[in-house]
Design an enzyme around this catalytic site. Structure first.
Site, PDB file in Angstrom:
ATOM      1  N   ALA A   1       0.978  -1.109   0.104  1.00 29.42           N
ATOM      2  CA  ALA A   1      -0.063  -0.085   0.069  1.00 29.42           C
ATOM      3  C   ALA A   1       1.017   1.152   0.055  1.00 29.42           C
ATOM      4  O   ALA A   1       0.574   2.339  -0.884  1.00 29.42           O
ATOM      5  CB  ALA A   1      -1.013   0.071   1.166  1.00 29.42           C
TER       6      ALA A   1
ATOM      7  N   HIS B   1      -2.149 -14.156   5.489  1.00 32.47           N
ATOM      8  CA  HIS B   1      -3.157 -13.169   4.961  1.00 32.47           C
ATOM      9  C   HIS B   1      -3.694 -12.391   6.389  1.00 32.47           C
ATOM     10  O   HIS B   1      -5.026 -11.977   6.238  1.00 32.47           O
ATOM     11  CB  HIS B   1      -4.281 -13.794   4.216  1.00 32.47           C
ATOM     12  CG  HIS B   1      -3.853 -14.605   3.029  1.00 32.47           C
ATOM     13  ND1 HIS B   1      -4.408 -15.469   2.227  1.00 32.47           N
ATOM     14  CD2 HIS B   1      -2.707 -14.216   2.174  1.00 32.47           C
ATOM     15  CE1 HIS B   1      -3.799 -15.852   1.116  1.00 32.47           C
ATOM     16  NE2 HIS B   1      -2.730 -15.031   1.228  1.00 32.47           N
TER      17      HIS B   1
END
Length: 543
Positions: A14, A470
């Protein structure tokens, strides 16, 4: 150091994407603070190098979860990238967005503007897909996405078995549907890994308005009244304070982002008071809603030597051939990631025909990345539940910003999760036993034929299953008062502070989480540029 509009904490998937997109505005001055070092080194670049990197403490922060009764009181490994590019520099390269309904779920949970049709343009904006043109795929973005470049006879016969079982062939899991079986796509640029750093950050660093500082560990967010105005960070043993004229943006990921918020006085008031941290915002959900996919690996020993990479990796001639395939053709086993083929399937517990099981197949076997391949001819089918209901948490353990927080994983605490993963084991056994594949193998190694009843299979899962790395959801996005961030990713209760990373996911996507994290950053950049310029979001992402 001074004179910045935006301070971005973290250069992971990100952070790198967001920094590059914001720096496209010449007037915007951006500082990126990365706690790790540069993404140099052969194993960080070679696609299959994830196998060595993910547990290398020079580039990975090796967090561990608390002992978890759901997995027989084991402590789950929770490695996260600590290097430029973050986890996108060390992950298994699998590129899959998830089911369309995953994002519709987000919208239904209060993340207005994040339905699949609304996020699709952002997915398309950042990718260049090497396959056939499609209304679902991008062709002009910085990130290079490639179809599988390796063929293995055992994997091909596994696919035949899956199709005979009733699963349709799917040539693009990122297209119209994620249902069915086929080859996985990977983030590859030529013969090398394409990470957020190589696709976004490094090219953008040529711009004079973007600055990257490595080895810079942020310890606290600085406030002036209700507004976040900067951060303190430690670099080479020296503490620095730097200010942002527009926004501070947290891109630390699902572990470090809630940790830093809590250390800065934004979190559950009981937790903060326990550690004598002044409560700036009582935000009970900071660090809650932790989700992960729990993966169960099944392994069979193949009858015929040569179909498993376990054999080839010990054969100098085979190794040389693999090297030439990679060097001359950008193909072969050295270009693969954490799964070659697989897909999405429905167990009897699936709702509305929506897949609840994700399958990953590799023609090799190993205890975990970084460990030697088994000496027998192993073949692995891993699977996880797409939509786990179990939730964990991340809480600071002390006021020391360099101390690891407590990670409570709470795997299999929801009864439905137990039922789906047991059914998944049965489905994988059915696929192994189909005539298209049964001739390939001689014995089941994991979980082992002695585990037959539901209770025995569940016990095996508790003892043997592992993370797929995850971790998401610990700073939930929503429209309700309890949400940590609003649908524009602004932290509720303060000004000038956003979170842009996988921690904002209200609900975990069904498959690998890297592609959705790229999308979150792409959409966030559009929203931030909209706020700064007053243009529409449509204009902001039309790079």
């Amino acid at each position: 150091m001074s004179g910045f509009d935006y301070i971005i904490i973290g250069s992971g998937t990100a952070g790198s994407t967001l920094a590059a997109r914001l720096s496209e505005e010449d007037a915007a001055r951006i500082l990126v603070l990365e706690g790790g070092g540069a993404d140099r080194g052969f194993w960080l670049k070679l696609p299959v190098g994830y196998y060595k990197s993910i547990y290398d403490n020079r580039v990975s922060h090796l967090y561990k979860g608390d002992p978890d009764p759901g997995i027989a009181d084991r402590q789950m490994d929770c490695p996260r990238g600590r290097v430029v590019g973050g986890s996108s520099s060390i992950n298994g390269l699998i590129y899959i967005r998830g089911q369309h309904a995953d994002f519709d779920d987000w919208a239904a949970l209060g993340a207005r503007g994040w339905s699949f049709n609304e996020v699709l343009p952002h997915f398309r904006a950042f990718e260049t897909y090497a396959g056939p043109p499609s209304q679902y795929r991008g062709a002009h973005g910085p990130l290079q996405v490639s179809d599988l470049r390796n063929s293995n006879p055992a994997c091909n016969e596994w696919l035949q078995a899956a199709r005979a079982h009733g699963l349709p062939q799917n040539d693009d899991f990122n297209g119209e549907s994620a249902y069915g079986v086929g080859g996985y796509q990977l983030t590859l640029r030529g013969r090398w890994r394409d990470s957020a750093a190589t696709a976004f950050l490094h090219p953008a660093l040529k711009r004079p308005n973007l600055t990257l500082e490595t080895g810079a560990r942020v310890t606290e967010i600085v406030f002036d009244g209700p507004r976040a105005t900067g951060v303190r960070y430690v670099q080479n043993g020296t503490t620095h304070e730097v200010h942002a004229d527009c926004e501070v943006i947290l891109c630390g990921g699902s572990v470090q982002t809630p940790q830093l918020l809590q250390l800065s006085g934004i979190g559950p008031k009981e937790l903060l008071r326990e550690h004598d941290i002044p409560v700036r915002i009582d935000a009970p959900e900071v660090g809650e809603n932790l989700q992960d996919h729990l993966q169960m690996r099944t392994i069979v020993e193949l009858d015929e030597r040569g179909a498993s990479l376990n054999d080839h990796m010990r054969n100098p001639i085979s190794l040389a051939k693999m090297g030439l395939e990679w060097l001359l053709g950008s193909r072969g086993p050295l270009t693969v990631g954490a799964g070659q083929v697989g897909g999405a399937a429905c167990t009897k517990h699936a709702e509305n025909g929506r897949p609840d099981l994700q399958l990953f197949v590799m023609p090799l076997s190993v205890d975990k990345p970084g460990k030697p391949l088994h000496r027998y001819s192993g073949f692995t089918t891993s699977f996880w539940q797409c939509h786990p209901e179990s939730r964990g948490s991340i809480h600071i353990a002390s006021t020391d910003p360099f101390a690891d927080p407590r990670i409570r994983t709470n795997y299999l605490s929801a009864e439905k999760d137990q039922k789906v993963i047991v059914e998944g084991a049965r489905m994988v056994r059915e696929l192994y036993s189909r005539p298209e594949f049964r001739h390939r193998w001689r014995r089941e190694v994991i979980p082992g034929a002695e585990h037959q009843s539901d209770a025995e299979v569940l016990t095996a899962v508790r003892q043997m299953a592992g993370t797929v790395y995850h971790l998401v959801g610990t700073c939930r996005m929503g429209s309700d008062a309890g949400a940590v961030v609003d649908p524009e990713l602004r932290v509720n209760g303060v000004e000038g502070l956003r979170v842009v990373d996988a921690s904002v996911m209200p609900k975990i996507t069904s498959a690998n989480t890297n592609a959705p994290t790229f999308m979150i950053a792409e959409k966030a950049a559009a929203m931030i540029r909209t706020d700064a310029s007053g243009t529409s979001e449509d204009t902001a992402y039309a790079h």
